[in-house]
Structures are given as C-alpha cells and as structure tokens.
Design a protein around this motif. Sequence first.
Motif, mmCIF file in Angstrom:
data_model
loop_
_atom_site.group_PDB
_atom_site.id
_atom_site.type_symbol
_atom_site.label_atom_id
_atom_site.label_comp_id
_atom_site.label_asym_id
_atom_site.label_seq_id
_atom_site.Cartn_x
_atom_site.Cartn_y
_atom_site.Cartn_z
ATOM 1 N N ALA A 248 0.844 -1.199 0.000
ATOM 2 C CA ALA A 248 0.000 0.000 0.000
ATOM 3 C C ALA A 248 0.873 1.240 0.000
ATOM 4 O O ALA A 248 1.946 1.263 0.614
ATOM 5 C CB ALA A 248 -0.907 -0.002 1.228
ATOM 6 N N THR B 217 -2.456 4.041 5.322
ATOM 7 C CA THR B 217 -2.122 3.192 4.169
ATOM 8 C C THR B 217 -3.390 2.749 3.463
ATOM 9 O O THR B 217 -3.312 2.220 2.359
ATOM 10 C CB THR B 217 -1.298 1.966 4.593
ATOM 11 O OG1 THR B 217 -2.024 1.235 5.582
ATOM 12 C CG2 THR B 217 0.062 2.387 5.148
ATOM 13 N N ALA B 218 -4.537 2.944 4.090
ATOM 14 C CA ALA B 218 -5.819 2.594 3.463
ATOM 15 C C ALA B 218 -6.386 3.867 2.843
ATOM 16 O O ALA B 218 -7.252 4.532 3.407
ATOM 17 C CB ALA B 218 -6.772 1.999 4.483
ATOM 18 N N LEU C 168 -7.347 5.487 -1.203
ATOM 19 C CA LEU C 168 -7.454 5.137 -2.617
ATOM 20 C C LEU C 168 -8.352 6.096 -3.373
ATOM 21 O O LEU C 168 -9.150 6.822 -2.791
ATOM 22 C CB LEU C 168 -7.972 3.699 -2.774
ATOM 23 C CG LEU C 168 -9.305 3.367 -2.115
ATOM 24 C CD1 LEU C 168 -10.452 3.448 -3.091
ATOM 25 C CD2 LEU C 168 -9.212 1.960 -1.549
#
Length: 172
Positions: free
Chosen positions: A15, A45-46, A48
């Motif tokens: 990620a 890291t999450a 998007l």
Amino acid sequence: MSNDEFRAAMSRLAAGVVLVTAQEPPLDPDDPTAPGGEDIGMTATAFLSVSLDPPLVMVSLRAGSRMDDLLAEQPLWAVSVLTESQRHIAGRFAMKGRISDRLLFEDIPYVRGGITHAPLVGGALATLECRTEQTVTAGDHTLVIGRVLTAELPSADGGPLLYFKGRYRQLG
C-alpha cells in the motif's frame, strides 16, 4: 479465522503511504483573539481513488481516533502522498502514545492548503485538498469519502513510500 491470520494475509498487500492532515476549528470562532485550532495528522495506508467524475478519494480512519472525531465535526482535510525519503514523517505520525501533533509538525517543511488550511508536506509526490462527501461505518473503522478540491504535484523526485509486511519499503 483469527485476527492474526487476517492481519498476516492483508500485510501481503502493498500500500502507498500518505499523511492525512486537518486543522481543528478555533476554540471560539466568534472571538478573533481566541487561539486558532491545532493542526493534526495521521499516517494512513488505506487510501485510494474512488471516482474520476466527480474526483473522489477514500481514507479509512480508526473509529474514535482524533482524526475520526475531527472530521465528524468539520469536513475539510488534506492528503500528502509521501516519498520513500519521507519514511520518518510516516513513522512519526503513526506512533502509539505519541506527543502532541503541534510538536510533530515542528521540523517538517509544509505549506498550508489554500482551501483547507491543513498542512501539506513539502516535497510530497502529490497533495490533495478534500471535503468530506460521505462517511460509512465499517467495523472498527470509518470510511471517509472526500471530494478532491485541489490536486498538485509538488515533487517529481523519488519513488513512493510503500507499506508491505508490516514495514515501510521502497520500489526496487
């Protein structure tokens, strides 16, 4: 399946690493002499891309975290996509039991977003200013979907900072 088994499986997904920032509102918005709100930040890291039209992104926040609580109050936030040379920034804002956010920002070069007034890390691969469009409760996290208001590319140098198997990594 145990939590450890799930965590181990998901650690195999590389990620990108970002710093999510926001500025708390002033303590008393009606009093111009009242102290301004504090800057806060967290490593994520999450994160998007969700949609191109309209431009939407999503970040996952631990429910009840300081950032989760702040974004429930006010909708403006920012994201800095970190480079491989900014590992120290990611680590600093990911620490458990860390010192105050004011001290964490002290020696990090940043500019203020023109819309959000949130810190945008100098030398980041990309910076985004966002406004929350929707939140979704998902287990022990809150998914925050934000409309991208500005997107800039302050640095073309270096590769992205990645997170894989529980450690920060770089390409190559």
